[in-house]
Design a protein around this motif. Sequence first.
Motif, PDB file in Angstrom:
ATOM      1  N   GLN A 141       0.827  -1.199   0.000  1.00 48.30           N
ATOM      2  CA  GLN A 141       0.000   0.000   0.000  1.00 48.30           C
ATOM      3  C   GLN A 141       0.869   1.261   0.000  1.00 48.30           C
ATOM      4  O   GLN A 141       2.071   1.205   0.318  1.00 48.30           O
ATOM      5  CB  GLN A 141      -0.912  -0.012   1.230  1.00 48.30           C
ATOM      6  CG  GLN A 141      -1.827  -1.204   1.309  1.00 48.30           C
ATOM      7  CD  GLN A 141      -2.893  -1.212   0.233  1.00 48.30           C
ATOM      8  OE1 GLN A 141      -3.228  -0.173  -0.351  1.00 48.30           O
ATOM      9  NE2 GLN A 141      -3.432  -2.382  -0.045  1.00 48.30           N
ATOM     10  N   PRO A 142       0.287   2.413  -0.355  1.00 42.67           N
ATOM     11  CA  PRO A 142       1.056   3.669  -0.372  1.00 42.67           C
ATOM     12  C   PRO A 142       1.708   3.996   0.972  1.00 42.67           C
ATOM     13  O   PRO A 142       2.762   4.626   1.013  1.00 42.67           O
ATOM     14  CB  PRO A 142       0.004   4.705  -0.754  1.00 42.67           C
ATOM     15  CG  PRO A 142      -1.014   3.953  -1.536  1.00 42.67           C
ATOM     16  CD  PRO A 142      -1.083   2.609  -0.886  1.00 42.67           C
ATOM     17  N   ASP A 143       1.085   3.569   2.073  1.00 43.60           N
ATOM     18  CA  ASP A 143       1.654   3.863   3.393  1.00 43.60           C
ATOM     19  C   ASP A 143       2.709   2.834   3.813  1.00 43.60           C
ATOM     20  O   ASP A 143       3.226   2.890   4.924  1.00 43.60           O
ATOM     21  CB  ASP A 143       0.553   3.940   4.448  1.00 43.60           C
ATOM     22  CG  ASP A 143      -0.217   2.633   4.587  1.00 43.60           C
ATOM     23  OD1 ASP A 143       0.103   1.666   3.856  1.00 43.60           O
ATOM     24  OD2 ASP A 143      -1.138   2.575   5.426  1.00 43.60           O
ATOM     25  N   GLY A 144       3.017   1.911   2.937  1.00 46.93           N
ATOM     26  CA  GLY A 144       4.040   0.920   3.234  1.00 46.93           C
ATOM     27  C   GLY A 144       3.505  -0.386   3.822  1.00 46.93           C
ATOM     28  O   GLY A 144       4.254  -1.375   3.920  1.00 46.93           O
ATOM     29  N   SER A 145       2.252  -0.425   4.231  1.00 45.77           N
ATOM     30  CA  SER A 145       1.667  -1.664   4.758  1.00 45.77           C
ATOM     31  C   SER A 145       1.447  -2.669   3.619  1.00 45.77           C
ATOM     32  O   SER A 145       1.373  -2.292   2.442  1.00 45.77           O
ATOM     33  CB  SER A 145       0.339  -1.367   5.468  1.00 45.77           C
ATOM     34  OG  SER A 145      -0.598  -0.829   4.546  1.00 45.77           O
ATOM     35  N   VAL A 146       1.368  -3.904   3.978  1.00 49.36           N
ATOM     36  CA  VAL A 146       1.231  -4.968   2.977  1.00 49.36           C
ATOM     37  C   VAL A 146      -0.131  -5.651   3.107  1.00 49.36           C
ATOM     38  O   VAL A 146      -0.520  -6.090   4.201  1.00 49.36           O
ATOM     39  CB  VAL A 146       2.356  -6.011   3.128  1.00 49.36           C
ATOM     40  CG1 VAL A 146       2.154  -7.158   2.133  1.00 49.36           C
ATOM     41  CG2 VAL A 146       3.713  -5.357   2.922  1.00 49.36           C
ATOM     42  N   THR A 147      -0.838  -5.723   1.998  1.00 51.06           N
ATOM     43  CA  THR A 147      -2.093  -6.471   1.942  1.00 51.06           C
ATOM     44  C   THR A 147      -1.782  -7.870   1.424  1.00 51.06           C
ATOM     45  O   THR A 147      -1.292  -8.018   0.300  1.00 51.06           O
ATOM     46  CB  THR A 147      -3.104  -5.782   1.012  1.00 51.06           C
ATOM     47  OG1 THR A 147      -3.389  -4.478   1.505  1.00 51.06           O
ATOM     48  CG2 THR A 147      -4.389  -6.592   0.932  1.00 51.06           C
ATOM     49  N   PRO A 148      -2.045  -8.892   2.234  1.00 50.43           N
ATOM     50  CA  PRO A 148      -1.673 -10.251   1.814  1.00 50.43           C
ATOM     51  C   PRO A 148      -2.482 -10.720   0.608  1.00 50.43           C
ATOM     52  O   PRO A 148      -3.674 -10.434   0.488  1.00 50.43           O
ATOM     53  CB  PRO A 148      -1.955 -11.103   3.051  1.00 50.43           C
ATOM     54  CG  PRO A 148      -2.969 -10.330   3.829  1.00 50.43           C
ATOM     55  CD  PRO A 148      -2.674  -8.889   3.571  1.00 50.43           C
ATOM     56  N   ASP A 182       2.397  -4.587  -8.378  1.00 47.74           N
ATOM     57  CA  ASP A 182       1.748  -4.896  -7.095  1.00 47.74           C
ATOM     58  C   ASP A 182       1.410  -3.623  -6.323  1.00 47.74           C
ATOM     59  O   ASP A 182       1.650  -3.511  -5.122  1.00 47.74           O
ATOM     60  CB  ASP A 182       2.634  -5.816  -6.244  1.00 47.74           C
ATOM     61  CG  ASP A 182       2.796  -7.193  -6.873  1.00 47.74           C
ATOM     62  OD1 ASP A 182       1.863  -7.621  -7.578  1.00 47.74           O
ATOM     63  OD2 ASP A 182       3.841  -7.822  -6.663  1.00 47.74           O
ATOM     64  N   LYS A 183       0.842  -2.669  -7.065  1.00 45.25           N
ATOM     65  CA  LYS A 183       0.423  -1.407  -6.455  1.00 45.25           C
ATOM     66  C   LYS A 183      -1.098  -1.272  -6.570  1.00 45.25           C
ATOM     67  O   LYS A 183      -1.661  -1.537  -7.622  1.00 45.25           O
ATOM     68  CB  LYS A 183       1.104  -0.235  -7.155  1.00 45.25           C
ATOM     69  CG  LYS A 183       2.605  -0.162  -6.942  1.00 45.25           C
ATOM     70  CD  LYS A 183       3.258   0.836  -7.892  1.00 45.25           C
ATOM     71  CE  LYS A 183       2.642   2.212  -7.743  1.00 45.25           C
ATOM     72  NZ  LYS A 183       3.293   3.197  -8.641  1.00 45.25           N
ATOM     73  N   PRO A 184      -1.768  -0.823  -5.512  1.00 41.15           N
ATOM     74  CA  PRO A 184      -3.219  -0.719  -5.540  1.00 41.15           C
ATOM     75  C   PRO A 184      -3.750   0.616  -6.066  1.00 41.15           C
ATOM     76  O   PRO A 184      -4.955   0.763  -6.233  1.00 41.15           O
ATOM     77  CB  PRO A 184      -3.592  -0.889  -4.069  1.00 41.15           C
ATOM     78  CG  PRO A 184      -2.451  -0.257  -3.342  1.00 41.15           C
ATOM     79  CD  PRO A 184      -1.235  -0.547  -4.163  1.00 41.15           C
ATOM     80  N   VAL A 185      -2.871   1.600  -6.314  1.00 37.93           N
ATOM     81  CA  VAL A 185      -3.351   2.928  -6.691  1.00 37.93           C
ATOM     82  C   VAL A 185      -3.927   2.907  -8.095  1.00 37.93           C
ATOM     83  O   VAL A 185      -3.549   2.085  -8.936  1.00 37.93           O
ATOM     84  CB  VAL A 185      -2.216   3.967  -6.590  1.00 37.93           C
ATOM     85  CG1 VAL A 185      -1.811   4.140  -5.137  1.00 37.93           C
ATOM     86  CG2 VAL A 185      -1.028   3.557  -7.447  1.00 37.93           C
ATOM     87  N   VAL A 186      -4.852   3.846  -8.359  1.00 35.84           N
ATOM     88  CA  VAL A 186      -5.525   3.895  -9.659  1.00 35.84           C
ATOM     89  C   VAL A 186      -4.633   4.557 -10.708  1.00 35.84           C
ATOM     90  O   VAL A 186      -4.547   4.103 -11.848  1.00 35.84           O
ATOM     91  CB  VAL A 186      -6.866   4.647  -9.539  1.00 35.84           C
ATOM     92  CG1 VAL A 186      -7.519   4.796 -10.909  1.00 35.84           C
ATOM     93  CG2 VAL A 186      -7.789   3.925  -8.579  1.00 35.84           C
ATOM     94  N   THR A 187      -3.965   5.599 -10.314  1.00 34.13           N
ATOM     95  CA  THR A 187      -3.155   6.343 -11.287  1.00 34.13           C
ATOM     96  C   THR A 187      -1.776   5.704 -11.462  1.00 34.13           C
ATOM     97  O   THR A 187      -1.310   4.934 -10.633  1.00 34.13           O
ATOM     98  CB  THR A 187      -2.977   7.801 -10.836  1.00 34.13           C
ATOM     99  OG1 THR A 187      -2.332   7.818  -9.551  1.00 34.13           O
ATOM    100  CG2 THR A 187      -4.316   8.504 -10.746  1.00 34.13           C
ATOM    101  N   THR A 188      -1.143   6.064 -12.555  1.00 30.13           N
ATOM    102  CA  THR A 188       0.214   5.588 -12.862  1.00 30.13           C
ATOM    103  C   THR A 188       1.070   6.769 -13.338  1.00 30.13           C
ATOM    104  O   THR A 188       0.550   7.803 -13.756  1.00 30.13           O
ATOM    105  CB  THR A 188       0.193   4.524 -13.968  1.00 30.13           C
ATOM    106  OG1 THR A 188      -0.464   5.055 -15.123  1.00 30.13           O
ATOM    107  CG2 THR A 188      -0.521   3.269 -13.510  1.00 30.13           C
ATOM    108  N   THR A 189       2.354   6.583 -13.295  1.00 32.15           N
ATOM    109  CA  THR A 189       3.289   7.603 -13.779  1.00 32.15           C
ATOM    110  C   THR A 189       3.679   7.302 -15.221  1.00 32.15           C
ATOM    111  O   THR A 189       3.417   6.207 -15.739  1.00 32.15           O
ATOM    112  CB  THR A 189       4.551   7.632 -12.913  1.00 32.15           C
ATOM    113  OG1 THR A 189       5.241   6.372 -13.054  1.00 32.15           O
ATOM    114  CG2 THR A 189       4.206   7.841 -11.442  1.00 32.15           C
TER     115      THR A 189
END
Length: 458
Positions: free
Chosen positions: A216-223, A375-382
Amino acid sequence: MDLFDDRRQPPPPRPRRPRPIPPDETPTEVIPVEDYDGYYEDDYAEDDYAEEYAEEYAEDDYAEDDERAEPEYIEPPEDEDEPPRRTKRGRRIFRWVGALAVIVLIGGGAWYGIDKVFGYADFDGTGDSDVVIEIGQGDSTNAIGTELTTSGVVASSKAFVKASEDNSKVLSLQPGYYVMKTKMSGAAAVAKLTSSGARVGVLQVRAGTQLDDVTQPDGSVTPGVFTLLSKASCAQLNGQSTCVSAEDLRKVAASADLAAMGVPDWAASAAAKGTDARRIEGLVAPGVYDVKPGWKADELLGFVLKESATKIQAAGLAASSSVQGQNPYQILIIASLVEREAVTQDFGKISRVIYNRLAQNQRLQLDSTVNYLLDKPVVTTTDADRGRPGVYNTYSVAGLPPTPIGSPSSDAIQAALQPTEGSWLYFVKCDKNGVSCFATTLDEHKQNKELARQRGAY
C-alpha cells in the motif's frame, strides 16, 4: 268341570319341604306321570282350586318358619381380643395403598435400571493429544457430539450434549475445522469448542484480491491469496506446525495439472499456456473457505480451486458464455478489470467501455493492468510506469491482458456478462467516493478529468 282345563296356567309353585300325607279314606287308582313335560301342561286345576292351593301353600310356609329355632348368640370369651371386621370400603383403601406401593417400587427400580443401562460415559479432565475435528453446515448438537465421539474427543455423544445444555454458544458454532483434544470431559469439550482460538483453517478471499501481496502507499502490505492460504493452513498439533509456505503453493500453481485440480476446462486450457503461478489468477473466487490444517500444498490449492469453480459457475459464467465474441475465459478477465477499476454502481458502465474499446480495436489504457505487475493498488500511474514493457501494459499492448488481474466478484462477473448499454469510450474517477464520469469523445473526457482534479478525486 274338567280338572285339567288349561285356560289359565299359574306359574309353578316354589319347591317346599315334603310333609306327611294323611291316609286317604277313599283310595283311588294312582295314575303314573308319563313324563316331566306333562307336569307343566296338565298339572294345574281351575282358578278356585289354584287359589286354595296357593293359600294352603303360603300357610304351610309360615307355619314352618314359626317352628324354626331362633339362633342363640354366644358371647366371645373376655380374654380373646378379636380384631374388628373390615368393611368393604376399608378393604378397597387397603388395596389402593398396596397398589401404589407396588408402583413406587417398580418405578424406582425402573429408574435405577435406566440410569444403569442408559447412562452415559464421560472422561475426566481437559484431554490428552491434539486432534482436528470438522463441524458441517447445519450440524445439530447431537451431530457434533457424534463427531467428537468418533474422533475420540469425548467418551459419548450424550456427555457433550448434556454439558452443552447451559452454553448457548454451542448453537452458534460456525462450520469448519476445530482443534480439540482426545479424552476430554463433556464440559471441557464444550469450553474448548466455544473458545475464540478453537476454529482453524479459515481462508477469506475478498473481491479483487491478487495472488501475490500488494504494498500500500503507506508501506503496509495487503496479503495475497498465497499468503492467506498459507496462514489458513497453520495450526499447532502436538507441538508440530502444519503450515504450508506460500512459496510451496506458488510451485504447485505453476506446475500442477489445472484440470485435475478442478479448474473448469474452458479456463484450464487457456491458463495452461502460462508458465508461472500467475496462470491461476482470477480462478480463486472471493469467499470463505475452510481448509484442514495438515493438508499438503496440492491438497490445499486443489480444494480451493474446486470450490471456486462452483462459485464462478453459480455467478453465471459457463463454457457456453459469450459476449461480443469474447469466450468465457476472456469474460473472466474483463470481470477482473471491472472489479479493480470501479465501484459497484459503475460496474455495468465500465464493462461497456471495455467492450466498446475492444470492438474498435482501441487500446484499453487501464492503470490497473500496469499496476498489476508492480503490485500497487493505486488507480493512477506515472509516465515511467506506463512506459514499462510487458503483456499486462494495456497502454502499449492492444487487447486484453493474458490473465485476470485479481479475483472478480459475482457482481463483476454479471457486469461482464451483461454490460450496460451505451456508447462510452472513456471514464475517469471524478469523485472521492470512487464514482466515475463517462464520456463518448476525447474532449468530454478531458473536461471530466479537469472536474476530477477540482474535486480532489486524484
